[in-house]
Write a protein that holds these residues in place. Sequence first.
Motif, PDB file in Angstrom:
ATOM      1  N   LYS A   1     -21.635  73.426 -46.975  1.00  0.00           N
ATOM      2  CA  LYS A   1     -21.843  73.682 -48.404  1.00  0.00           C
ATOM      3  C   LYS A   1     -23.325  73.624 -48.700  1.00  0.00           C
ATOM      4  O   LYS A   1     -24.115  73.105 -47.920  1.00  0.00           O
ATOM      5  N   SER A   2     -23.689  74.136 -49.849  1.00  0.00           N
ATOM      6  CA  SER A   2     -25.070  74.076 -50.310  1.00  0.00           C
ATOM      7  C   SER A   2     -25.357  72.675 -50.842  1.00  0.00           C
ATOM      8  O   SER A   2     -24.509  72.076 -51.501  1.00  0.00           O
ATOM      9  N   ALA A   3     -26.532  72.160 -50.553  1.00  0.00           N
ATOM     10  CA  ALA A   3     -26.942  70.867 -51.106  1.00  0.00           C
ATOM     11  C   ALA A   3     -27.294  71.093 -52.575  1.00  0.00           C
ATOM     12  O   ALA A   3     -28.155  71.897 -52.895  1.00  0.00           O
ATOM     13  N   SER A   4     -26.615  70.377 -53.466  1.00  0.00           N
ATOM     14  CA  SER A   4     -26.810  70.604 -54.901  1.00  0.00           C
ATOM     15  C   SER A   4     -28.089  69.970 -55.434  1.00  0.00           C
ATOM     16  O   SER A   4     -28.525  70.280 -56.527  1.00  0.00           O
ATOM     17  N   SER A   5     -28.692  69.069 -54.650  1.00  0.00           N
ATOM     18  CA  SER A   5     -29.968  68.448 -55.025  1.00  0.00           C
ATOM     19  C   SER A   5     -30.678  68.026 -53.747  1.00  0.00           C
ATOM     20  O   SER A   5     -30.124  68.139 -52.656  1.00  0.00           O
ATOM     21  N   LYS A   6     -31.886  67.512 -53.902  1.00  0.00           N
ATOM     22  CA  LYS A   6     -32.658  67.096 -52.725  1.00  0.00           C
ATOM     23  C   LYS A   6     -31.962  65.951 -51.972  1.00  0.00           C
ATOM     24  O   LYS A   6     -32.038  65.859 -50.759  1.00  0.00           O
ATOM     25  N   ALA A   7     -31.261  65.090 -52.695  1.00  0.00           N
ATOM     26  CA  ALA A   7     -30.591  63.948 -52.076  1.00  0.00           C
ATOM     27  C   ALA A   7     -29.179  64.272 -51.599  1.00  0.00           C
ATOM     28  O   ALA A   7     -28.560  63.470 -50.911  1.00  0.00           O
ATOM     29  N   ALA A   8     -28.652  65.446 -51.930  1.00  0.00           N
ATOM     30  CA  ALA A   8     -27.266  65.798 -51.616  1.00  0.00           C
ATOM     31  C   ALA A   8     -27.107  66.240 -50.163  1.00  0.00           C
ATOM     32  O   ALA A   8     -28.067  66.609 -49.493  1.00  0.00           O
ATOM     33  N   TYR A   9     -25.862  66.244 -49.718  1.00  0.00           N
ATOM     34  CA  TYR A   9     -25.516  66.684 -48.369  1.00  0.00           C
ATOM     35  C   TYR A   9     -25.218  68.182 -48.382  1.00  0.00           C
ATOM     36  O   TYR A   9     -24.723  68.723 -49.348  1.00  0.00           O
ATOM     37  N   GLY A  10     -25.555  68.846 -47.263  1.00  0.00           N
ATOM     38  CA  GLY A  10     -25.323  70.266 -47.129  1.00  0.00           C
ATOM     39  C   GLY A  10     -26.594  70.968 -46.690  1.00  0.00           C
ATOM     40  O   GLY A  10     -27.545  70.336 -46.241  1.00  0.00           O
ATOM     41  N   TYR A  11     -26.594  72.303 -46.819  1.00  0.00           N
ATOM     42  CA  TYR A  11     -27.746  73.083 -46.348  1.00  0.00           C
ATOM     43  C   TYR A  11     -28.728  73.377 -47.471  1.00  0.00           C
ATOM     44  O   TYR A  11     -28.379  73.451 -48.640  1.00  0.00           O
ATOM     45  N   SER A  12     -29.972  73.544 -47.062  1.00  0.00           N
ATOM     46  CA  SER A  12     -31.033  74.034 -47.933  1.00  0.00           C
ATOM     47  C   SER A  12     -31.978  74.821 -47.040  1.00  0.00           C
ATOM     48  O   SER A  12     -31.945  74.689 -45.817  1.00  0.00           O
ATOM     49  N   SER A  13     -32.798  75.666 -47.654  1.00  0.00           N
ATOM     50  CA  SER A  13     -33.706  76.472 -46.834  1.00  0.00           C
ATOM     51  C   SER A  13     -35.017  76.689 -47.559  1.00  0.00           C
ATOM     52  O   SER A  13     -35.124  76.509 -48.771  1.00  0.00           O
ATOM     53  N   GLU A  14     -36.000  77.091 -46.751  1.00  0.00           N
ATOM     54  CA  GLU A  14     -37.350  77.331 -47.258  1.00  0.00           C
ATOM     55  C   GLU A  14     -37.901  78.543 -46.522  1.00  0.00           C
ATOM     56  O   GLU A  14     -37.776  78.657 -45.297  1.00  0.00           O
ATOM     57  N   LYS A  15     -38.503  79.455 -47.259  1.00  0.00           N
ATOM     58  CA  LYS A  15     -39.100  80.644 -46.654  1.00  0.00           C
ATOM     59  C   LYS A  15     -40.481  80.273 -46.132  1.00  0.00           C
ATOM     60  O   LYS A  15     -41.316  79.765 -46.863  1.00  0.00           O
ATOM     61  N   LEU A  16     -40.728  80.535 -44.846  1.00  0.00           N
ATOM     62  CA  LEU A  16     -42.021  80.233 -44.233  1.00  0.00           C
ATOM     63  C   LEU A  16     -42.939  81.448 -44.235  1.00  0.00           C
ATOM     64  O   LEU A  16     -44.149  81.311 -44.349  1.00  0.00           O
ATOM     65  N   SER A  17     -42.349  82.639 -44.048  1.00  0.00           N
ATOM     66  CA  SER A  17     -43.096  83.902 -44.098  1.00  0.00           C
ATOM     67  C   SER A  17     -42.082  85.017 -44.354  1.00  0.00           C
ATOM     68  O   SER A  17     -40.912  84.744 -44.585  1.00  0.00           O
ATOM     69  N   GLU A  18     -42.528  86.248 -44.272  1.00  0.00           N
ATOM     70  CA  GLU A  18     -41.622  87.381 -44.523  1.00  0.00           C
ATOM     71  C   GLU A  18     -40.457  87.414 -43.533  1.00  0.00           C
ATOM     72  O   GLU A  18     -39.383  87.888 -43.869  1.00  0.00           O
ATOM     73  N   ASN A  19     -40.703  86.942 -42.314  1.00  0.00           N
ATOM     74  CA  ASN A  19     -39.636  86.991 -41.309  1.00  0.00           C
ATOM     75  C   ASN A  19     -39.359  85.626 -40.674  1.00  0.00           C
ATOM     76  O   ASN A  19     -38.843  85.558 -39.563  1.00  0.00           O
ATOM     77  N   ALA A  20     -39.674  84.552 -41.388  1.00  0.00           N
ATOM     78  CA  ALA A  20     -39.410  83.213 -40.843  1.00  0.00           C
ATOM     79  C   ALA A  20     -38.890  82.285 -41.954  1.00  0.00           C
ATOM     80  O   ALA A  20     -39.373  82.333 -43.087  1.00  0.00           O
ATOM     81  N   ILE A  21     -37.910  81.478 -41.591  1.00  0.00           N
ATOM     82  CA  ILE A  21     -37.332  80.514 -42.532  1.00  0.00           C
ATOM     83  C   ILE A  21     -37.135  79.170 -41.841  1.00  0.00           C
ATOM     84  O   ILE A  21     -37.109  79.076 -40.614  1.00  0.00           O
ATOM     85  N   ARG A  22     -36.990  78.138 -42.649  1.00  0.00           N
ATOM     86  CA  ARG A  22     -36.639  76.806 -42.163  1.00  0.00           C
ATOM     87  C   ARG A  22     -35.324  76.435 -42.852  1.00  0.00           C
ATOM     88  O   ARG A  22     -35.218  76.506 -44.075  1.00  0.00           O
ATOM     89  N   VAL A  23     -34.339  76.060 -42.062  1.00  0.00           N
ATOM     90  CA  VAL A  23     -33.045  75.646 -42.599  1.00  0.00           C
ATOM     91  C   VAL A  23     -32.851  74.171 -42.271  1.00  0.00           C
ATOM     92  O   VAL A  23     -33.038  73.751 -41.135  1.00  0.00           O
ATOM     93  N   LEU A  24     -32.487  73.406 -43.305  1.00  0.00           N
ATOM     94  CA  LEU A  24     -32.183  71.982 -43.146  1.00  0.00           C
ATOM     95  C   LEU A  24     -30.720  71.783 -43.459  1.00  0.00           C
ATOM     96  O   LEU A  24     -30.216  72.307 -44.455  1.00  0.00           O
ATOM     97  N   PHE A  25     -30.026  71.059 -42.597  1.00  0.00           N
ATOM     98  CA  PHE A  25     -28.656  70.648 -42.900  1.00  0.00           C
ATOM     99  C   PHE A  25     -28.622  69.133 -42.864  1.00  0.00           C
ATOM    100  O   PHE A  25     -28.880  68.522 -41.831  1.00  0.00           O
ATOM    101  N   LYS A  26     -28.335  68.532 -44.024  1.00  0.00           N
ATOM    102  CA  LYS A  26     -28.232  67.075 -44.135  1.00  0.00           C
ATOM    103  C   LYS A  26     -26.755  66.715 -44.072  1.00  0.00           C
ATOM    104  O   LYS A  26     -25.945  67.254 -44.832  1.00  0.00           O
ATOM    105  N   ALA A  27     -26.414  65.795 -43.169  1.00  0.00           N
ATOM    106  CA  ALA A  27     -25.016  65.400 -42.963  1.00  0.00           C
ATOM    107  C   ALA A  27     -24.931  63.912 -42.689  1.00  0.00           C
ATOM    108  O   ALA A  27     -25.934  63.275 -42.362  1.00  0.00           O
ATOM    109  N   THR A  28     -23.738  63.377 -42.784  1.00  0.00           N
ATOM    110  CA  THR A  28     -23.518  61.989 -42.366  1.00  0.00           C
ATOM    111  C   THR A  28     -23.312  61.990 -40.855  1.00  0.00           C
ATOM    112  O   THR A  28     -22.976  63.023 -40.272  1.00  0.00           O
ATOM    113  N   ASP A  29     -23.485  60.831 -40.239  1.00  0.00           N
ATOM    114  CA  ASP A  29     -23.276  60.769 -38.785  1.00  0.00           C
ATOM    115  C   ASP A  29     -21.794  60.842 -38.412  1.00  0.00           C
ATOM    116  O   ASP A  29     -21.449  60.830 -37.237  1.00  0.00           O
TER     117      ASP A  29
END
Length: 192
Positions: free
Chosen positions: A40-68
């Motif tokens: 699922k999408s992380a609804s806030s910075k502290a929430a669990y799920g995915y979020s992403s950030e564009k690094l350039s036109e053809n590069a991205i960073r994907v973060l998935f925050k989960a419990t262990d």
Amino acid sequence: MGNTIINRKSRIKLALIGATFALAITGCSSSPIAAPTPYKSASSKAAYGYSSEKLSENAIRVLFKATDKTPADLVQQYALYRAAEIAKSQGFSHLAIVKTSVDKKPVMAREVMANNEQPVAFQTDKQCTMSGCDEVAQPMAVPSANDVVKTQINDIYFTIDVKMSSDTTTLGKNAFTVNEILSEPLEPQKQN
């Protein structure tokens, strides 16, 4: 007039009790639940799920925050799947993972402990008075079917940096096909 004042005081008391109850529920729900994290999408910075950030036109960073409590292979699959969704939405057909990182941070969480045992019976004692003796149940804590306990877990922060392209020549031999990734179901992989 007297009833109007009493009714107003009663409404104020009920409102205060309701507000106190709402704050208590909010306080309890702010701590995470020790359960696997779904895709699922992380609804806030502290929430669990995915979020992403564009690094350039053809590069991205994907973060998935989960419990262990979420299997490690599933966390990796979720991050790659999200990267493929983004690549497809931007018109790219291939992607390659450039960098990965994993970070763990301890956190206190709530966990529901299922109790399948039969409830404990109340102890009975005889209580005697001048008029005779009677059996009296002694109060004691009886565990409920599901107890909520605090437990320490780790928040897992899995990050991938991804380059996207419309062909494999710029990405090299480790390129993934976006359609291939998106065709895979999001499930834990069974080990044989």
